[in-house]
Design a protein around this motif. Structure first.
Motif, short mmCIF file in Angstrom:
data_model
loop_
_atom_site.label_atom_id
_atom_site.label_comp_id
_atom_site.label_asym_id
_atom_site.label_seq_id
_atom_site.Cartn_x
_atom_site.Cartn_y
_atom_site.Cartn_z
N GLU A 91 50.34 39.61 55.34
CA GLU A 91 51.26 40.75 55.40
C GLU A 91 51.55 41.05 56.87
O GLU A 91 50.96 41.94 57.45
N GLY A 92 52.44 40.27 57.49
CA GLY A 92 52.75 40.47 58.90
C GLY A 92 51.59 40.10 59.78
O GLY A 92 51.13 38.96 59.78
N ASP A 93 51.07 41.08 60.52
CA ASP A 93 49.95 40.83 61.43
C ASP A 93 48.60 40.99 60.75
O ASP A 93 47.56 41.02 61.40
N THR A 94 48.60 41.09 59.42
CA THR A 94 47.37 41.31 58.66
C THR A 94 47.21 40.25 57.58
O THR A 94 48.17 39.89 56.91
N ASP A 95 45.99 39.75 57.44
CA ASP A 95 45.66 38.82 56.36
C ASP A 95 44.56 39.44 55.50
O ASP A 95 43.56 39.94 56.03
N VAL A 96 44.77 39.40 54.20
CA VAL A 96 43.77 39.86 53.24
C VAL A 96 43.15 38.60 52.64
O VAL A 96 43.84 37.81 52.00
N VAL A 97 41.87 38.40 52.90
CA VAL A 97 41.19 37.15 52.60
C VAL A 97 40.10 37.38 51.55
O VAL A 97 39.18 38.16 51.77
N ARG A 98 40.23 36.70 50.42
CA ARG A 98 39.15 36.69 49.43
C ARG A 98 38.22 35.54 49.80
O ARG A 98 38.68 34.44 50.10
N PHE A 99 36.91 35.82 49.81
CA PHE A 99 35.95 34.78 50.18
C PHE A 99 34.78 34.80 49.23
O PHE A 99 34.53 35.78 48.53
N ALA A 100 34.06 33.69 49.23
CA ALA A 100 32.82 33.57 48.47
C ALA A 100 31.71 33.18 49.43
O ALA A 100 31.90 32.31 50.28
N TRP A 101 30.58 33.86 49.32
CA TRP A 101 29.40 33.41 50.05
C TRP A 101 28.92 32.13 49.41
O TRP A 101 28.93 32.01 48.18
N ASP A 102 28.49 31.19 50.20
CA ASP A 102 28.07 29.91 49.65
C ASP A 102 26.79 30.01 48.83
O ASP A 102 26.55 29.18 47.96
N ALA A 103 26.00 31.06 49.04
CA ALA A 103 24.78 31.27 48.25
C ALA A 103 25.04 32.15 47.02
O ALA A 103 24.14 32.39 46.24
N GLY A 104 26.28 32.64 46.88
CA GLY A 104 26.64 33.47 45.74
C GLY A 104 27.16 34.82 46.18
O GLY A 104 26.79 35.34 47.22
N GLY A 105 28.05 35.38 45.37
CA GLY A 105 28.68 36.65 45.70
C GLY A 105 29.94 36.42 46.52
O GLY A 105 30.32 35.28 46.78
N GLY A 106 30.57 37.50 46.91
CA GLY A 106 31.79 37.36 47.68
C GLY A 106 32.32 38.69 48.11
O GLY A 106 31.63 39.70 48.08
#
Length: 107
Positions: free
Chosen positions: A72-87
């Motif tokens: 969104e312009g100068d902003t990124d909304v990033v969904r991530f996952a921890w490699d050990a689980g969760g996010g």
């Protein structure tokens, strides 16, 4: 597609977690950057020096994988996952290709 600035941010973070050296990662933050954690008793941390000190005192121990990015312009909304689980979700606001503000919410 993952924007290069987001991919670089994640790669530097993961390299820092693996090596224990957060110097290169912290250098991607603007001098006056702010990190906030939603729902966690940590921060906010203001300024690159305070951010570096926070990572030195309580370094993360898990790497992450990017699941999706919405720009969104100068902003990124990033969904991530921890490699050990969760996010969670990182909202990264950029200024001149540096992180100006990082808000992290965990699932």
């Amino acid at each position: 597609m993952i924007p290069p600035r987001v991919a670089d941010h994640c790669e530097r973070f993961n390299a820092a977690v693996r090596s224990g050296d957060f110097t290169a990662f912290v250098q991607t933050f603007a001098d006056d950057a702010v990190i906030r954690f939603d729902g966690v008793l940590a921060g906010p941390y203001r300024g690159r020096d305070e951010i570096a000190e926070a990572y030195a005192r309580r370094p993360p121990t898990d790497t992450m994988t990017i699941r999706s990015v919405r720009g969104e312009g100068d902003t990124d909304v990033v969904r991530f996952a921890w490699d050990a689980g969760g996010g969670g979700t990182m909202t990264v606001r950029w200024r001149d290709d540096m992180v100006a503000e990082l808000a992290v919410a965990f699932d």
